[in-house]
Design a protein around this motif. Structure first.
Motif, PDB file in Angstrom:
ATOM      1  N   PRO A 176       0.933  -1.118  -0.181  1.00 17.90           N
ATOM      2  CA  PRO A 176      -0.226   0.582  -0.720  1.00 17.90           C
ATOM      3  C   PRO A 176       0.504   1.051   0.379  1.00 17.90           C
ATOM      4  O   PRO A 176       0.790   1.448  -0.478  1.00 17.90           O
ATOM      5  CB  PRO A 176      -1.443  -0.293   1.241  1.00 17.90           C
ATOM      6  CG  PRO A 176      -0.748  -1.311   1.346  1.00 17.90           C
ATOM      7  CD  PRO A 176       0.488  -2.067   1.410  1.00 17.90           C
ATOM      8  N   LEU A 177       1.837   1.440   0.691  1.00 19.61           N
ATOM      9  CA  LEU A 177       2.372   2.309   0.480  1.00 19.61           C
ATOM     10  C   LEU A 177       3.584   1.963  -0.236  1.00 19.61           C
ATOM     11  O   LEU A 177       3.853   4.040  -1.118  1.00 19.61           O
ATOM     12  CB  LEU A 177       3.592   2.613   2.071  1.00 19.61           C
ATOM     13  CG  LEU A 177       4.792   3.609   2.699  1.00 19.61           C
ATOM     14  CD1 LEU A 177       3.780   4.700   2.539  1.00 19.61           C
ATOM     15  CD2 LEU A 177       4.971   4.002   3.484  1.00 19.61           C
ATOM     16  N   ARG A 180       0.668   4.122  -3.062  1.00 16.20           N
ATOM     17  CA  ARG A 180       0.798   5.606  -2.824  1.00 16.20           C
ATOM     18  C   ARG A 180       2.362   6.477  -2.906  1.00 16.20           C
ATOM     19  O   ARG A 180       2.051   7.722  -3.101  1.00 16.20           O
ATOM     20  CB  ARG A 180       0.753   5.755  -1.304  1.00 16.20           C
ATOM     21  CG  ARG A 180      -0.937   4.975  -1.125  1.00 16.20           C
ATOM     22  CD  ARG A 180      -1.368   5.468   0.683  1.00 16.20           C
ATOM     23  NE  ARG A 180      -0.552   6.420   1.169  1.00 16.20           N
ATOM     24  CZ  ARG A 180      -0.034   5.691   2.213  1.00 16.20           C
ATOM     25  NH1 ARG A 180      -0.441   4.469   3.403  1.00 16.20           N
ATOM     26  NH2 ARG A 180       0.496   6.812   3.910  1.00 16.20           N
ATOM     27  N   THR A 181       2.887   6.171  -2.784  1.00 15.16           N
ATOM     28  CA  THR A 181       4.172   6.580  -3.391  1.00 15.16           C
ATOM     29  C   THR A 181       4.549   6.872  -4.489  1.00 15.16           C
ATOM     30  O   THR A 181       4.488   8.360  -5.062  1.00 15.16           O
ATOM     31  CB  THR A 181       5.661   6.201  -3.036  1.00 15.16           C
ATOM     32  OG1 THR A 181       5.365   5.658  -1.625  1.00 15.16           O
ATOM     33  CG2 THR A 181       7.190   6.846  -3.336  1.00 15.16           C
ATOM     34  N   GLU A 183       1.751   6.993  -6.659  1.00 18.38           N
ATOM     35  CA  GLU A 183       0.822   8.199  -6.629  1.00 18.38           C
ATOM     36  C   GLU A 183       1.552   9.215  -7.030  1.00 18.38           C
ATOM     37  O   GLU A 183       0.823  10.298  -7.741  1.00 18.38           O
ATOM     38  CB  GLU A 183      -0.214   7.618  -6.231  1.00 18.38           C
ATOM     39  CG  GLU A 183      -1.158   6.699  -6.925  1.00 18.38           C
ATOM     40  CD  GLU A 183      -1.945   7.001  -8.036  1.00 18.38           C
ATOM     41  OE1 GLU A 183      -2.018   7.697  -8.591  1.00 18.38           O
ATOM     42  OE2 GLU A 183      -2.743   6.048  -8.446  1.00 18.38           O
ATOM     43  N   ALA A 184       2.122   9.833  -6.354  1.00 21.56           N
ATOM     44  CA  ALA A 184       2.344  11.214  -5.393  1.00 21.56           C
ATOM     45  C   ALA A 184       3.472  11.190  -5.801  1.00 21.56           C
ATOM     46  O   ALA A 184       3.245  13.082  -6.987  1.00 21.56           O
ATOM     47  CB  ALA A 184       3.402  10.723  -3.857  1.00 21.56           C
TER      48      ALA A 184
END
Length: 191
Positions: A176-177, A180-181, A183-184
Protein backbone atom coordinates in the motif's frame (compact mmCIF):
# COMPACT_ATOMS: atom_id res chain seq x y z
CA UNK A 1 35.64 -22.87 -12.98
CA UNK A 2 34.21 -22.46 -16.51
CA UNK A 3 34.93 -19.32 -18.53
CA UNK A 4 31.38 -17.92 -18.19
CA UNK A 5 31.35 -18.77 -14.49
CA UNK A 6 34.57 -16.81 -13.97
CA UNK A 7 33.16 -13.82 -15.79
CA UNK A 8 29.94 -14.02 -13.76
CA UNK A 9 31.93 -14.21 -10.51
CA UNK A 10 33.97 -11.17 -11.51
CA UNK A 11 30.80 -9.20 -12.30
CA UNK A 12 29.17 -10.30 -9.03
CA UNK A 13 32.25 -9.38 -7.02
CA UNK A 14 32.51 -5.99 -8.74
CA UNK A 15 28.84 -5.27 -8.05
CA UNK A 16 29.19 -6.16 -4.38
CA UNK A 17 32.41 -4.24 -3.81
CA UNK A 18 31.36 -1.14 -5.72
CA UNK A 19 27.97 -1.09 -4.00
CA UNK A 20 29.68 -1.43 -0.61
CA UNK A 21 32.77 0.77 -1.09
CA UNK A 22 32.29 2.88 -4.22
CA UNK A 23 34.28 2.86 -7.44
CA UNK A 24 37.54 3.94 -5.84
CA UNK A 25 37.16 1.51 -2.95
CA UNK A 26 36.99 -1.46 -5.31
CA UNK A 27 40.39 -1.92 -6.96
CA UNK A 28 40.73 -4.64 -9.58
CA UNK A 29 42.93 -6.73 -7.26
CA UNK A 30 40.22 -6.76 -4.58
CA UNK A 31 37.56 -7.62 -7.16
CA UNK A 32 39.71 -10.54 -8.34
CA UNK A 33 40.23 -11.72 -4.77
CA UNK A 34 36.48 -11.56 -4.01
CA UNK A 35 35.74 -13.39 -7.27
CA UNK A 36 38.27 -16.11 -6.46
CA UNK A 37 40.32 -15.52 -9.60
CA UNK A 38 43.84 -14.29 -10.27
CA UNK A 39 44.28 -10.53 -10.74
CA UNK A 40 45.31 -11.03 -14.37
CA UNK A 41 42.21 -13.10 -15.10
CA UNK A 42 39.96 -10.03 -14.95
CA UNK A 43 41.81 -8.53 -17.89
CA UNK A 44 40.89 -11.50 -20.07
CA UNK A 45 37.26 -10.42 -19.73
CA UNK A 46 37.49 -6.65 -19.23
CA UNK A 47 40.15 -4.41 -20.78
CA UNK A 48 40.22 -2.17 -17.71
CA UNK A 49 38.12 -1.05 -14.76
CA UNK A 50 36.23 1.53 -16.82
CA UNK A 51 35.09 -1.19 -19.20
CA UNK A 52 34.06 -3.40 -16.26
CA UNK A 53 32.04 -0.56 -14.70
CA UNK A 54 30.28 0.26 -17.99
CA UNK A 55 29.63 -3.40 -18.78
CA UNK A 56 28.15 -3.99 -15.35
CA UNK A 57 25.82 -1.03 -15.85
CA UNK A 58 24.75 -2.37 -19.25
CA UNK A 59 24.04 -5.80 -17.76
CA UNK A 60 21.92 -4.30 -14.98
CA UNK A 61 19.92 -2.30 -17.51
CA UNK A 62 19.39 -5.47 -19.53
CA UNK A 63 18.20 -7.23 -16.38
CA UNK A 64 15.77 -4.48 -15.32
CA UNK A 65 14.16 -3.55 -18.64
CA UNK A 66 12.44 -6.88 -19.39
CA UNK A 67 11.05 -7.01 -15.85
CA UNK A 68 9.55 -3.53 -16.24
CA UNK A 69 7.97 -4.49 -19.55
CA UNK A 70 6.08 -7.51 -18.18
CA UNK A 71 2.44 -6.50 -18.43
CA UNK A 72 3.29 -3.08 -19.88
CA UNK A 73 0.67 -2.07 -22.44
CA UNK A 74 1.57 0.91 -24.66
CA UNK A 75 -2.08 1.39 -25.57
CA UNK A 76 -3.09 2.11 -21.96
CA UNK A 77 -3.46 5.67 -20.65
CA UNK A 78 -0.32 7.58 -19.72
CA UNK A 79 -1.12 7.49 -15.99
CA UNK A 80 -1.50 3.70 -15.93
CA UNK A 81 1.76 3.22 -17.81
CA UNK A 82 3.55 5.64 -15.48
CA UNK A 83 2.25 3.78 -12.43
CA UNK A 84 3.25 0.43 -13.96
CA UNK A 85 6.81 1.53 -14.74
CA UNK A 86 7.29 3.42 -11.48
CA UNK A 87 6.00 0.50 -9.42
CA UNK A 88 8.16 -1.98 -11.31
CA UNK A 89 11.25 0.17 -10.89
CA UNK A 90 10.71 0.79 -7.19
CA UNK A 91 10.00 -2.91 -6.56
CA UNK A 92 13.17 -3.87 -8.40
CA UNK A 93 15.22 -1.45 -6.34
CA UNK A 94 13.89 -2.62 -2.98
CA UNK A 95 14.24 -6.29 -3.96
CA UNK A 96 17.78 -5.78 -5.33
CA UNK A 97 19.51 -3.32 -2.99
CA UNK A 98 23.02 -4.01 -4.33
CA UNK A 99 21.88 -3.25 -7.86
CA UNK A 100 20.20 -0.07 -6.61
CA UNK A 101 23.29 1.08 -4.76
CA UNK A 102 25.47 0.41 -7.80
CA UNK A 103 23.10 2.23 -10.16
CA UNK A 104 22.84 5.18 -7.83
CA UNK A 105 26.63 5.50 -7.70
CA UNK A 106 26.91 5.07 -11.46
CA UNK A 107 24.35 7.78 -12.24
CA UNK A 108 25.95 10.20 -9.79
CA UNK A 109 29.47 9.71 -11.13
CA UNK A 110 31.30 10.84 -14.24
CA UNK A 111 30.55 7.39 -15.68
CA UNK A 112 26.83 8.06 -15.65
CA UNK A 113 26.70 11.70 -16.70
CA UNK A 114 27.20 11.14 -20.43
CA UNK A 115 24.93 8.11 -20.38
CA UNK A 116 22.16 10.04 -18.62
CA UNK A 117 22.52 13.01 -20.98
CA UNK A 118 22.30 10.74 -24.04
CA UNK A 119 19.18 9.03 -22.67
CA UNK A 120 17.45 12.30 -21.88
CA UNK A 121 18.28 13.72 -25.30
CA UNK A 122 17.43 10.50 -27.12
CA UNK A 123 20.97 10.13 -28.43
CA UNK A 124 21.67 6.65 -27.06
CA UNK A 125 20.60 5.00 -30.29
CA UNK A 126 17.93 2.88 -28.61
CA UNK A 127 14.43 3.25 -27.35
CA UNK A 128 13.83 4.58 -23.88
CA UNK A 129 10.37 3.74 -22.63
CA UNK A 130 10.50 6.41 -19.91
CA UNK A 131 11.52 9.22 -22.28
CA UNK A 132 8.88 8.13 -24.81
CA UNK A 133 6.20 8.04 -22.11
CA UNK A 134 7.09 11.51 -20.86
CA UNK A 135 7.23 12.96 -24.39
CA UNK A 136 3.82 11.45 -25.14
CA UNK A 137 2.44 12.70 -21.82
CA UNK A 138 3.55 16.27 -22.58
CA UNK A 139 2.26 16.08 -26.18
CA UNK A 140 -1.15 14.86 -24.95
CA UNK A 141 -1.14 17.56 -22.26
CA UNK A 142 -1.48 14.92 -19.55
CA UNK A 143 1.87 15.86 -18.01
CA UNK A 144 3.21 19.28 -17.13
CA UNK A 145 4.92 21.09 -19.96
CA UNK A 146 8.42 21.14 -18.53
CA UNK A 147 11.80 20.06 -19.91
CA UNK A 148 12.26 16.28 -19.71
CA UNK A 149 15.10 16.60 -17.22
CA UNK A 150 12.75 18.38 -14.80
CA UNK A 151 9.94 15.88 -15.32
CA UNK A 152 12.39 13.06 -14.66
CA UNK A 153 13.58 14.79 -11.49
CA UNK A 154 10.02 15.35 -10.25
CA UNK A 155 9.04 11.75 -10.95
CA UNK A 156 12.15 9.78 -10.13
CA UNK A 157 13.93 11.98 -7.59
CA UNK A 158 11.40 11.11 -4.89
CA UNK A 159 11.25 7.47 -6.04
CA UNK A 160 15.04 7.11 -5.73
CA UNK A 161 15.06 8.85 -2.37
CA UNK A 162 12.37 6.53 -1.01
CA UNK A 163 14.19 3.47 -2.42
CA UNK A 164 17.38 4.66 -0.69
CA UNK A 165 15.54 5.16 2.59
CA UNK A 166 14.04 1.67 2.30
CA UNK A 167 17.46 0.14 1.62
CA UNK A 168 18.88 2.02 4.63
CA UNK A 169 16.03 0.81 6.84
CA UNK A 170 14.45 4.23 7.47
CA UNK A 171 11.11 3.14 6.00
CA UNK A 172 9.51 -0.17 5.09
CA UNK A 173 7.73 -0.04 1.77
CA UNK A 174 4.83 -2.46 1.90
CA UNK A 175 2.48 -2.71 -1.09
CA UNK A 176 0.00 0.00 0.00
CA UNK A 177 2.77 2.48 0.81
CA UNK A 178 4.59 1.64 -2.40
CA UNK A 179 1.41 2.33 -4.41
CA UNK A 180 0.79 5.63 -2.60
CA UNK A 181 4.40 6.66 -3.22
CA UNK A 182 4.14 6.06 -6.97
CA UNK A 183 0.81 7.94 -7.02
CA UNK A 184 2.54 10.87 -5.32
CA UNK A 185 5.28 10.79 -7.97
CA UNK A 186 2.55 10.88 -10.62
CA UNK A 187 1.01 13.88 -8.88
CA UNK A 188 4.34 15.65 -9.28
CA UNK A 189 4.29 15.40 -13.08
CA UNK A 190 0.63 15.29 -14.04
CA UNK A 191 -1.03 18.36 -15.43
Amino acid sequence: MAKQDKRDEIVRAALELIAEHGFHGAPMALIAERAGVGAGTIYRYFENKDVLISELYRELEERIFPLLMVGYAPEKPIRERFLHLGTGLLRYFIENPLDFRYLEQFHNSPYGVAHRRDKLLGENGGRDVFRELFEEGVAQQVMKELPLVILFALAFGPLLSVARDHVLGFVVLDDPLLARTIEACWDGVRR
